[in-house]
Design a protein around this motif. Structure first.
Motif, PDB file in Angstrom:
ATOM      1  N   ASN A   1      69.719  42.224  91.514  1.00 19.49           N
ATOM      2  CA  ASN A   1      70.738  40.969  91.300  1.00 19.49           C
ATOM      3  C   ASN A   1      71.486  40.744  90.070  1.00 19.49           C
ATOM      4  O   ASN A   1      72.132  39.827  89.935  1.00 19.49           O
ATOM      5  N   ASN A   2      70.700  41.485  88.930  1.00 18.01           N
ATOM      6  CA  ASN A   2      71.103  41.276  87.620  1.00 18.01           C
ATOM      7  C   ASN A   2      70.910  39.657  87.387  1.00 18.01           C
ATOM      8  O   ASN A   2      71.712  39.161  86.720  1.00 18.01           O
ATOM      9  N   ALA A   3      69.704  39.226  87.678  1.00 22.07           N
ATOM     10  CA  ALA A   3      69.553  37.701  87.624  1.00 22.07           C
ATOM     11  C   ALA A   3      68.011  37.523  87.111  1.00 22.07           C
ATOM     12  O   ALA A   3      67.150  38.580  87.204  1.00 22.07           O
ATOM     13  N   ALA A   4      67.681  36.415  86.911  1.00 16.71           N
ATOM     14  CA  ALA A   4      66.305  36.022  86.509  1.00 16.71           C
ATOM     15  C   ALA A   4      65.953  34.648  86.598  1.00 16.71           C
ATOM     16  O   ALA A   4      67.111  33.677  86.451  1.00 16.71           O
ATOM     17  N   TRP A   5      64.688  34.330  86.903  1.00 16.94           N
ATOM     18  CA  TRP A   5      64.415  32.740  87.030  1.00 16.94           C
ATOM     19  C   TRP A   5      64.517  32.084  85.752  1.00 16.94           C
ATOM     20  O   TRP A   5      63.535  32.862  84.869  1.00 16.94           O
ATOM     21  N   ILE A   6      64.654  31.109  85.514  1.00 17.38           N
ATOM     22  CA  ILE A   6      64.547  30.272  84.466  1.00 17.38           C
ATOM     23  C   ILE A   6      63.746  29.043  84.611  1.00 17.38           C
ATOM     24  O   ILE A   6      64.336  28.184  85.756  1.00 17.38           O
ATOM     25  N   TYR A   7      62.849  28.686  83.943  1.00 15.38           N
ATOM     26  CA  TYR A   7      62.268  27.010  84.022  1.00 15.38           C
ATOM     27  C   TYR A   7      63.212  26.263  83.527  1.00 15.38           C
ATOM     28  O   TYR A   7      63.891  26.076  82.479  1.00 15.38           O
ATOM     29  N   THR A   8      63.567  25.181  84.343  1.00 15.99           N
ATOM     30  CA  THR A   8      64.148  24.010  83.687  1.00 15.99           C
ATOM     31  C   THR A   8      63.286  22.777  83.440  1.00 15.99           C
ATOM     32  O   THR A   8      63.653  21.835  82.589  1.00 15.99           O
TER      33      THR A   8
ATOM     34  N   PHE B   1      53.316  34.354  92.495  1.00  9.46           N
ATOM     35  CA  PHE B   1      53.847  33.870  93.632  1.00  9.46           C
ATOM     36  C   PHE B   1      55.206  34.569  93.653  1.00  9.46           C
ATOM     37  O   PHE B   1      55.364  35.130  95.133  1.00  9.46           O
ATOM     38  N   CYS B   2      56.069  34.657  92.802  1.00  7.50           N
ATOM     39  CA  CYS B   2      57.303  35.111  93.080  1.00  7.50           C
ATOM     40  C   CYS B   2      57.147  36.562  93.376  1.00  7.50           C
ATOM     41  O   CYS B   2      57.999  37.196  94.236  1.00  7.50           O
ATOM     42  N   GLY B   3      56.385  37.518  92.946  1.00  4.07           N
ATOM     43  CA  GLY B   3      55.940  38.735  93.303  1.00  4.07           C
ATOM     44  C   GLY B   3      55.552  38.973  94.546  1.00  4.07           C
ATOM     45  O   GLY B   3      55.986  39.786  95.264  1.00  4.07           O
ATOM     46  N   LEU B   4      54.792  37.868  94.952  1.00  7.18           N
ATOM     47  CA  LEU B   4      54.204  37.994  96.492  1.00  7.18           C
ATOM     48  C   LEU B   4      55.551  37.633  97.465  1.00  7.18           C
ATOM     49  O   LEU B   4      55.421  38.410  98.497  1.00  7.18           O
ATOM     50  N   ILE B   5      56.529  37.054  97.071  1.00  9.01           N
ATOM     51  CA  ILE B   5      57.661  36.878  98.123  1.00  9.01           C
ATOM     52  C   ILE B   5      58.782  37.851  97.649  1.00  9.01           C
ATOM     53  O   ILE B   5      59.861  37.662  98.424  1.00  9.01           O
TER      54      ILE B   5
ATOM     55  N   ASP C   1      60.341  38.132  91.977  1.00 11.80           N
ATOM     56  CA  ASP C   1      59.912  38.106  90.868  1.00 11.80           C
ATOM     57  C   ASP C   1      61.111  38.659  89.846  1.00 11.80           C
ATOM     58  O   ASP C   1      62.219  39.225  90.215  1.00 11.80           O
ATOM     59  N   ASN C   2      60.945  38.439  88.341  1.00  9.55           N
ATOM     60  CA  ASN C   2      62.219  38.910  87.719  1.00  9.55           C
ATOM     61  C   ASN C   2      62.399  40.096  87.569  1.00  9.55           C
ATOM     62  O   ASN C   2      63.645  40.496  87.306  1.00  9.55           O
ATOM     63  N   ALA C   3      61.410  40.880  87.848  1.00 11.64           N
ATOM     64  CA  ALA C   3      61.620  42.438  87.679  1.00 11.64           C
ATOM     65  C   ALA C   3      62.535  42.903  88.536  1.00 11.64           C
ATOM     66  O   ALA C   3      63.476  43.768  88.632  1.00 11.64           O
ATOM     67  N   THR C   4      62.156  42.394  90.072  1.00  9.04           N
ATOM     68  CA  THR C   4      62.833  42.685  91.054  1.00  9.04           C
ATOM     69  C   THR C   4      64.490  42.057  91.038  1.00  9.04           C
ATOM     70  O   THR C   4      65.364  42.765  91.280  1.00  9.04           O
ATOM     71  N   LEU C   5      64.566  40.830  90.486  1.00  7.91           N
ATOM     72  CA  LEU C   5      65.951  40.150  90.441  1.00  7.91           C
ATOM     73  C   LEU C   5      66.731  40.834  89.301  1.00  7.91           C
ATOM     74  O   LEU C   5      67.907  40.886  89.570  1.00  7.91           O
TER      75      LEU C   5
ATOM     76  N   ASN D   1      49.691  28.324  84.907  1.00 14.55           N
ATOM     77  CA  ASN D   1      50.773  28.116  85.744  1.00 14.55           C
ATOM     78  C   ASN D   1      51.970  28.968  85.617  1.00 14.55           C
ATOM     79  O   ASN D   1      52.463  29.430  86.765  1.00 14.55           O
ATOM     80  N   GLN D   2      52.358  29.443  84.758  1.00 22.58           N
ATOM     81  CA  GLN D   2      53.259  30.287  84.552  1.00 22.58           C
ATOM     82  C   GLN D   2      52.967  31.624  85.133  1.00 22.58           C
ATOM     83  O   GLN D   2      53.899  32.511  85.787  1.00 22.58           O
ATOM     84  N   ASP D   3      51.640  32.081  85.056  1.00 19.59           N
ATOM     85  CA  ASP D   3      51.086  33.133  85.505  1.00 19.59           C
ATOM     86  C   ASP D   3      51.349  33.147  87.186  1.00 19.59           C
ATOM     87  O   ASP D   3      51.657  33.988  88.019  1.00 19.59           O
ATOM     88  N   MET D   4      50.671  32.069  87.856  1.00 16.34           N
ATOM     89  CA  MET D   4      50.778  31.730  89.089  1.00 16.34           C
ATOM     90  C   MET D   4      52.037  31.684  89.647  1.00 16.34           C
ATOM     91  O   MET D   4      52.358  32.381  90.869  1.00 16.34           O
ATOM     92  N   ILE D   5      52.993  31.226  89.125  1.00 13.24           N
ATOM     93  CA  ILE D   5      54.437  31.234  89.544  1.00 13.24           C
ATOM     94  C   ILE D   5      54.973  32.824  89.537  1.00 13.24           C
ATOM     95  O   ILE D   5      55.711  32.903  90.442  1.00 13.24           O
ATOM     96  N   THR D   6      54.636  33.285  88.497  1.00 14.90           N
ATOM     97  CA  THR D   6      55.317  34.774  88.556  1.00 14.90           C
ATOM     98  C   THR D   6      54.666  35.607  89.577  1.00 14.90           C
ATOM     99  O   THR D   6      55.342  36.518  90.215  1.00 14.90           O
TER     100      THR D   6
END
Length: 244
Positions: A53-60, A38-42, A45-49, A31-36
């Motif tokens: 943006n000096n930001a990162a996605w976190i799971y809640t 997916f975020c790369g596809l759009i 992803d966290n490397a881009t952010l 699930n984590q790989d798929m989300i990562t």
């Protein structure tokens, strides 16, 4: 635009647990790989952010909504991930796993927000690299989280777990799936021979990092399953529920 990410998986040896089927930890990794990816596809992803943006996605939180069947070793499957809910500061993604005949096996919903890596405060999605034309795909899967009890005493403590470098991820904090492993380790392998997991949900309350000492607690709930908390000193880091 409708962004949906699809990937084929073979339930290889690295994806199975002691029962010979896809394990909960392994599915959470998938699930984590798929989300990562997916975020790369759009392009979010966290490397881009981090770079732009000096930001990162976190799971809640993640909730395994359905477990109809656990694929056995060498079963060919297909995973599909998409955004199913969006607010100004939060998105929810669904990951569905199907067999070769498009029969749904497992479904999970994951809630995420982005934090500023400098201030550690939540960022609005429109301040990030994120496609403004992304369409939400509505589904009938209920991702509502349970109200999990966090009142545990010393008799409920199962063990202490130190966080090591190998437990951390890109943000230098404990990887979300490592918490699932800590929870699974409160049972022995014989327990999983007799019991089949039918639901799991986990909420990430606070972050922990390398060298933190975590206390893992477990007790039965009124529904016949188990509730869990993981604490750093007196603060709840993670709370979870498992049903069978």
């Amino acid at each position: 635009m409708n962004y949906t990410y699809t990937k084929e998986y073979n339930t290889s040896y690295s994806y199975i647990d002691c029962t010979g089927c896809l394990g909960l930890v392994e599915f959470m990794n998938l699930n984590q790989d798929m989300i990562t990816e997916f975020c790369g596809l759009i392009g979010s992803d966290n490397a881009t952010l981090r770079q732009k943006n000096n930001a990162a996605w976190i799971y809640t939180g993640t909730k395994v909504v359905r477990v109809d069947e656990l694929p056995f070793w060498n079963t060919k499957t297909k995973a599909v991930t998409f955004v199913c809910s969006r607010s100004p500061i939060r998105i929810e993604l669904e990951t569905d796993l199907y067999d070769e005949n498009d029969k749904l096996l497992i479904a999970a919903k994951t809630e995420m927000c982005a934090i500023d890596l400098g201030t550690r405060k939540i960022r609005k999605i429109d301040s990030l690299e994120f496609p403004s034309d992304l369409e939400v795909v509505k589904t009938n899967m209920d991702g509502t989280f349970s109200k999990i009890n966090t009142e545990f005493d010393d008799a409920d403590k199962v063990y202490m777990q130190e966080v090591y470098a190998g437990d951390t991820d890109f943000t230098r904090h404990t990887n979300n799936v490592r918490y699932v492993s800590f929870i699974m380790n409160t049972f022995d392998s014989f327990f999983y021979d007799e019991m089949t997991i039918r639901g799991f949900e986990i909420r990430f309350v606070r972050e922990s990092k390398e060298k933190d000492n975590l206390a893992v607690y477990k007790k039965k709930n009124t529904d016949g399953g188990y509730d869990f908390v993981i604490k750093k000193e007196d603060e709840v880091v993670v709370k979870a529920r498992m049903s069978f």
